[in-house]
Design a protein around this motif. Structure first.
Motif, PDB file in Angstrom:
ATOM      1  N   TYR A 184       0.826  -1.224   0.000  1.00 49.52           N
ATOM      2  CA  TYR A 184       0.000   0.000   0.000  1.00 49.52           C
ATOM      3  C   TYR A 184       0.853   1.265   0.000  1.00 49.52           C
ATOM      4  O   TYR A 184       0.441   2.265   0.622  1.00 49.52           O
ATOM      5  N   ALA A 224      -5.479  -8.466   4.007  1.00 49.97           N
ATOM      6  CA  ALA A 224      -5.217  -7.055   4.312  1.00 49.97           C
ATOM      7  C   ALA A 224      -6.162  -6.217   3.463  1.00 49.97           C
ATOM      8  O   ALA A 224      -6.243  -6.405   2.248  1.00 49.97           O
ATOM      9  N   ALA A 230       5.911  -4.342  -7.730  1.00 52.55           N
ATOM     10  CA  ALA A 230       4.966  -3.815  -6.731  1.00 52.55           C
ATOM     11  C   ALA A 230       3.602  -4.477  -6.892  1.00 52.55           C
ATOM     12  O   ALA A 230       2.616  -3.819  -7.202  1.00 52.55           O
ATOM     13  N   LEU A 264       1.779  -5.842  -4.453  1.00 55.13           N
ATOM     14  CA  LEU A 264       0.898  -5.757  -3.270  1.00 55.13           C
ATOM     15  C   LEU A 264       0.488  -4.318  -2.947  1.00 55.13           C
ATOM     16  O   LEU A 264       0.472  -3.907  -1.795  1.00 55.13           O
ATOM     17  N   MET A 265       0.117  -3.591  -3.967  1.00 55.35           N
ATOM     18  CA  MET A 265      -0.276  -2.195  -3.760  1.00 55.35           C
ATOM     19  C   MET A 265      -1.737  -2.057  -3.365  1.00 55.35           C
ATOM     20  O   MET A 265      -2.236  -0.959  -3.131  1.00 55.35           O
ATOM     21  N   HIS A 266      -2.442  -3.165  -3.360  1.00 54.14           N
ATOM     22  CA  HIS A 266      -3.854  -3.090  -3.011  1.00 54.14           C
ATOM     23  C   HIS A 266      -4.196  -4.285  -2.109  1.00 54.14           C
ATOM     24  O   HIS A 266      -3.319  -5.065  -1.757  1.00 54.14           O
ATOM     25  N   ASP A 267      -5.471  -4.399  -1.750  1.00 52.98           N
ATOM     26  CA  ASP A 267      -5.885  -5.432  -0.807  1.00 52.98           C
ATOM     27  C   ASP A 267      -5.437  -6.824  -1.267  1.00 52.98           C
ATOM     28  O   ASP A 267      -5.584  -7.185  -2.423  1.00 52.98           O
ATOM     29  N   PHE A 268      -4.906  -7.584  -0.330  1.00 50.70           N
ATOM     30  CA  PHE A 268      -4.400  -8.913  -0.691  1.00 50.70           C
ATOM     31  C   PHE A 268      -4.714  -9.932   0.396  1.00 50.70           C
ATOM     32  O   PHE A 268      -4.978  -9.592   1.543  1.00 50.70           O
ATOM     33  N   ILE A 276       3.019  -5.004 -11.544  1.00 47.18           N
ATOM     34  CA  ILE A 276       2.562  -3.768 -10.901  1.00 47.18           C
ATOM     35  C   ILE A 276       1.046  -3.789 -10.697  1.00 47.18           C
ATOM     36  O   ILE A 276       0.289  -3.997 -11.633  1.00 47.18           O
ATOM     37  N   THR A 277       0.618  -3.589  -9.458  1.00 49.55           N
ATOM     38  CA  THR A 277      -0.808  -3.418  -9.187  1.00 49.55           C
ATOM     39  C   THR A 277      -1.050  -1.940  -8.903  1.00 49.55           C
ATOM     40  O   THR A 277      -0.480  -1.397  -7.953  1.00 49.55           O
ATOM     41  N   PRO A 278      -1.851  -1.277  -9.724  1.00 49.11           N
ATOM     42  CA  PRO A 278      -2.090   0.151  -9.469  1.00 49.11           C
ATOM     43  C   PRO A 278      -2.880   0.347  -8.184  1.00 49.11           C
ATOM     44  O   PRO A 278      -3.734  -0.463  -7.838  1.00 49.11           O
ATOM     45  N   ARG A 279      -2.563   1.432  -7.508  1.00 46.89           N
ATOM     46  CA  ARG A 279      -3.263   1.763  -6.259  1.00 46.89           C
ATOM     47  C   ARG A 279      -4.557   2.499  -6.566  1.00 46.89           C
ATOM     48  O   ARG A 279      -5.444   2.568  -5.728  1.00 46.89           O
ATOM     49  N   GLY A 280      -4.642   3.076  -7.759  1.00 49.75           N
ATOM     50  CA  GLY A 280      -5.848   3.790  -8.146  1.00 49.75           C
ATOM     51  C   GLY A 280      -5.618   5.264  -8.395  1.00 49.75           C
ATOM     52  O   GLY A 280      -6.544   6.000  -8.710  1.00 49.75           O
TER      53      GLY A 280
END
Lengths: 208, 208
Positions: free
Chosen positions: A47, A92, B84, B86-90, B197-201
């Motif tokens: 995050y 999470a 990256a 794990l940039m969002h809920d996991f 890459i996981t975008p955070r938004g």
């Protein structure tokens, strides 16, 4: 927080909410051949800033070399302060709906509760966002007993650190703010002394 | 792996699968007044030894003082090696059914897939346990596109480290073994160069 590492370094800092500008600036300077370290609290990979840097670099199709250095995320340090809540499968979830639609957050909270995941709630509450934690509690209570241990760690390892172990039913009575992380146990989690413990399952198989 | 920290220390070591005996011994020695450090790989608080120590201490109602020191779990270090993701809920799920009923593991995999969590699979495969990862893939494919990026990190940061970014559909063609961690992206995760890459938004809200 790390003055001893910053001696003889050029420092650029930015305010909260300026993450995009900060990452763009870091990439721009790296493109000029400078060696740049972008610092953030916790683990940049959870995050945090690693994703935004890579997203922006990908948009620019930049050829700078990027290394992500992992660190202790709030879930690692808060779990340690509470005892051992994350001994089994966990989810999470951030309750911030600034960048994520609230209905998706609700869906994730319910799915995690229904499948008996330990649940780590990031961004549980801020001054403007006070009802989200109550709604999350309500959704989790559909699937999980009110006596389930719930831990709140605020400002982990810092001077103003505060650690509370309560229950899911009484969660809203705890002090929860922007610096807090909330961990809700699974159906097996128990409290002993000041520790929140989720068994891994050894006791079903071995004599402990 | 840490010989320089062990000079002048008494060392007791035990084989794999002897975790219960090892924790009992550590507590027994601490009860005698010795200062004991129990070492494990990764973060002791994530699927590791912290819980078992506290469980055994609680069974004995021991009054020894226990401090849990957090560390980098496989999910922290493997995420960093992949970029990256794990940039969002996991959700973190262990596919080992040694201590957990398999039907509960399936339920968790399906719930995580359905709610679009990034999924971190611990213990994806061992010599004896080879079909679990295939079943997990099948369950996730019910809810997620086959082109979803999937990363496999084996022996993260060690000499024999191997990093693979593939897709959910092709996951089983990757080398996966006991030292591997698998991370499957959510519906927004993309690959750019060698990064997952996981975008955070941010890009929905700001110009990046």
């Amino acid at each position: 927080m790390i003055p001893e590492l910053l001696i003889d370094k050029d420092i650029l800092s930015s305010a909260m909410m300026q993450e995009v500008d900060r990452c763009k600036k870091a990439i721009e300077l790296a493109e000029q051949g400078k060696k740049i370290t972008l610092i953030c609290g916790g683990d940049p990979g959870i995050y945090a800033m690693a994703g935004l840097v890579l997203e922006i670099a990908s948009t620019l199709n930049s050829s700078i070399e990027i290394e992500i250095v992992p660190g202790l995320a709030a879930l690692n340090s808060c779990a340690a302060r509470l005892g051992a809540p994350l001994m089994h499968d966990f989810a999470a979830i951030s309750l911030s709906d600034l960048l994520t639609p609230w209905d998706l957050i609700e869906k994730r909270v319910s799915a995690a509760a229904q499948a008996d995941f330990i649940i780590v709630l990031y961004n549980p509450k801020s001054k403007k966002r006070i009802k989200h934690i109550a709604r999350a509690q309500e959704l989790i209570l559909v699937h999980r007993d009110g006596n389930t241990p719930a831990g709140v760690v605020t400002a982990a390892t810092r001077e103003n650190e505060k650690i509370t172990i309560t229950t899911l039913a009484n969660l809203l009575e705890a002090d929860i703010n922007m610096q807090s992380t909330v961990i809700i146990g699974n159906s097996k989690t128990f409290q002993w002394q000041d520790y929140m413990i989720t068994p891994r399952g050894y006791s079903d198989k071995y004599s402990i």
